[in-house]
Motif scaffolding. Sequence first.
Motif, mmCIF file in Angstrom:
data_model
loop_
_atom_site.group_PDB
_atom_site.id
_atom_site.type_symbol
_atom_site.label_atom_id
_atom_site.label_comp_id
_atom_site.label_asym_id
_atom_site.label_seq_id
_atom_site.Cartn_x
_atom_site.Cartn_y
_atom_site.Cartn_z
ATOM 1 N N ASN A 280 -12.726 18.189 -6.116
ATOM 2 C CA ASN A 280 -12.328 19.410 -5.385
ATOM 3 C C ASN A 280 -13.499 20.252 -4.920
ATOM 4 O O ASN A 280 -13.306 21.185 -4.141
ATOM 5 C CB ASN A 280 -11.371 20.260 -6.224
ATOM 6 C CG ASN A 280 -11.984 20.705 -7.541
ATOM 7 O OD1 ASN A 280 -13.159 20.494 -7.795
ATOM 8 N ND2 ASN A 280 -11.170 21.316 -8.387
ATOM 9 N N ASP A 281 -14.730 19.985 -5.383
ATOM 10 C CA ASP A 281 -15.848 20.780 -4.875
ATOM 11 C C ASP A 281 -16.229 20.393 -3.452
ATOM 12 O O ASP A 281 -17.092 21.030 -2.837
ATOM 13 C CB ASP A 281 -17.063 20.681 -5.797
ATOM 14 C CG ASP A 281 -17.554 19.253 -5.992
ATOM 15 O OD1 ASP A 281 -16.821 18.330 -5.607
ATOM 16 O OD2 ASP A 281 -18.665 19.073 -6.510
ATOM 17 N N LEU A 282 -15.564 19.364 -2.904
ATOM 18 C CA LEU A 282 -15.783 18.975 -1.505
ATOM 19 C C LEU A 282 -14.720 19.546 -0.580
ATOM 20 O O LEU A 282 -14.782 19.341 0.637
ATOM 21 C CB LEU A 282 -15.802 17.449 -1.365
ATOM 22 C CG LEU A 282 -16.900 16.678 -2.101
ATOM 23 C CD1 LEU A 282 -16.838 15.199 -1.742
ATOM 24 C CD2 LEU A 282 -18.270 17.239 -1.777
ATOM 25 N N GLN A 283 -13.749 20.267 -1.126
ATOM 26 C CA GLN A 283 -12.634 20.749 -0.310
ATOM 27 C C GLN A 283 -13.053 21.857 0.645
ATOM 28 O O GLN A 283 -13.695 22.828 0.255
ATOM 29 C CB GLN A 283 -11.512 21.256 -1.208
ATOM 30 C CG GLN A 283 -10.286 21.742 -0.436
ATOM 31 C CD GLN A 283 -9.172 22.165 -1.369
ATOM 32 O OE1 GLN A 283 -9.027 21.645 -2.461
ATOM 33 N NE2 GLN A 283 -8.371 23.138 -0.932
ATOM 34 N N VAL A 284 -12.686 21.694 1.901
ATOM 35 C CA VAL A 284 -12.922 22.688 2.934
ATOM 36 C C VAL A 284 -11.577 23.282 3.330
ATOM 37 O O VAL A 284 -10.618 22.550 3.603
ATOM 38 C CB VAL A 284 -13.600 22.062 4.177
ATOM 39 C CG1 VAL A 284 -13.705 23.077 5.307
ATOM 40 C CG2 VAL A 284 -14.974 21.525 3.813
ATOM 41 N N GLY A 285 -11.492 24.610 3.366
ATOM 42 C CA GLY A 285 -10.230 25.230 3.762
ATOM 43 C C GLY A 285 -10.010 26.563 3.086
ATOM 44 O O GLY A 285 -10.894 27.111 2.418
ATOM 45 N N HIS A 307 -6.596 24.154 6.422
ATOM 46 C CA HIS A 307 -7.907 23.527 6.636
ATOM 47 C C HIS A 307 -8.640 24.204 7.789
ATOM 48 O O HIS A 307 -9.849 24.461 7.700
ATOM 49 C CB HIS A 307 -7.745 22.034 6.922
ATOM 50 C CG HIS A 307 -9.049 21.318 7.077
ATOM 51 N ND1 HIS A 307 -9.845 20.986 6.005
ATOM 52 C CD2 HIS A 307 -9.725 20.898 8.182
ATOM 53 C CE1 HIS A 307 -10.940 20.385 6.435
ATOM 54 N NE2 HIS A 307 -10.884 20.318 7.749
ATOM 55 N N LEU A 308 -7.924 24.510 8.851
ATOM 56 C CA LEU A 308 -8.559 25.128 10.020
ATOM 57 C C LEU A 308 -9.195 26.470 9.670
ATOM 58 O O LEU A 308 -10.241 26.825 10.215
ATOM 59 C CB LEU A 308 -7.535 25.315 11.142
ATOM 60 C CG LEU A 308 -6.905 24.046 11.709
ATOM 61 C CD1 LEU A 308 -5.949 24.396 12.850
ATOM 62 C CD2 LEU A 308 -7.965 23.074 12.198
ATOM 63 N N SER A 309 -8.577 27.212 8.754
ATOM 64 C CA SER A 309 -9.113 28.526 8.400
ATOM 65 C C SER A 309 -10.470 28.419 7.722
ATOM 66 O O SER A 309 -11.215 29.397 7.670
ATOM 67 C CB SER A 309 -8.141 29.267 7.480
ATOM 68 O OG SER A 309 -8.035 28.619 6.220
ATOM 69 N N GLY A 310 -10.812 27.235 7.224
ATOM 70 C CA GLY A 310 -12.085 27.066 6.541
ATOM 71 C C GLY A 310 -13.179 26.462 7.386
ATOM 72 O O GLY A 310 -14.320 26.358 6.925
ATOM 73 N N MET A 311 -12.868 26.056 8.652
ATOM 74 C CA MET A 311 -13.904 25.405 9.457
ATOM 75 C C MET A 311 -13.874 25.786 10.931
ATOM 76 O O MET A 311 -14.712 25.335 11.701
ATOM 77 C CB MET A 311 -13.807 23.880 9.330
ATOM 78 C CG MET A 311 -12.402 23.288 9.439
ATOM 79 S SD MET A 311 -11.595 23.376 11.059
ATOM 80 C CE MET A 311 -12.543 22.239 12.023
ATOM 81 N N LYS A 312 -12.945 26.626 11.350
ATOM 82 C CA LYS A 312 -12.781 26.889 12.780
ATOM 83 C C LYS A 312 -13.920 27.695 13.377
ATOM 84 O O LYS A 312 -14.030 27.795 14.604
ATOM 85 C CB LYS A 312 -11.445 27.583 13.043
ATOM 86 C CG LYS A 312 -11.320 28.964 12.427
ATOM 87 C CD LYS A 312 -9.940 29.530 12.716
ATOM 88 C CE LYS A 312 -9.785 30.926 12.121
ATOM 89 N NZ LYS A 312 -8.437 31.481 12.383
#
Length: 351
Positions: A280-285, A307-312
């Motif tokens: 889970n330390d690789l999770q983006v979002g 997910h989009l909220s963490g990389m947009k």
Amino acid sequence: MLSLLRSTAISSANIARHAASCRRPTPISAFHQHQQRSESTLVIAEPSADDSSLAPSTLSAIAAASKLHSGPISLLTFSSGDNAIGVPSSVTSVIQAKADGNSILLAETVTNAVVAANEKHGYSHIVAAATKFGANYLGRAGAQLGVSPVSDVVEVLSDDTFVRPLYAGNALAKVIAKDSPLKLISIRPTAFEKAEISNDSAAPTTETLDDVPPNELTEWLLESVSKSERPDLGSASVVISGGRGMKNGENFALLEALADKLGGAVGASRAAVDAGFVPNDLQVGQTGKVVAPDLYIACGISGAIQHLSGMKDSKTIVAINKDAEAPIFQVADYGLVADLFDAVPELTEKV
């Protein structure tokens, strides 16, 4: 990362003494103290792998603090050593809180240091980064200071007016903090440029915070951290992420090979983490890490709003998905409708 904490056995007298030290001031005394505040800001530094440099999130917090007012900015650092650190020119003083081992990283100890620094200097603003470390102590610090924190700020409009996202970034709210002259905020690091460190500027004044109340409630046991030669996911300029379309954890080796060629980090969607493909330390979002690299490559990720909220906020987004109707294509700058198991190896070969 796995951290273990253990509650320590303490006497009833110690509990009473700790409760007394944490008691909020009465409204009259608090109001009197607040009236004496001048424009000044305390920025709380994040832990860094290198004690001689500041974490990228701390540099973003300093940049945000410089937008609040023209008053002085102090930096509260936590270190068990005596290494000098380089700071941006906007920082006028550095306050070092010391503790044995890693106990300074506990929320109780950080809060005690923040409260002690504020009692000594009477800041008008306290700024933290909206990271897991910041979220760990922000609420506790707010309770002891008698202030409602404003979290996850993405824009500073004035010294008391801020913009923060709601509903996973689907709406933006303008928040005016009026409950106290002291403003306690956390900023989203990816929303602010990193303050530059200048070697030509005058050295800030330094002081050691010796009167931090000891933490008697919790004991630090150990920390287990998975180390990688790749850049940290939160600060990497290139991120290659995989989703449920990767099918299993072994297939993430395809993304790792591409990441190694591009000098980037590997991330994942929550669906891939929940399926047990990667830790889970690789999770983006929204419930993972928020990233804003120069290049974000999404492989086999449908594009759920979490997910989009963490990389947009990434500068350039590339999406690879065999489903042409996947929502990820709506935010992507470049989209490739193809099987990732054909596209990623070919991309790796030609880079």
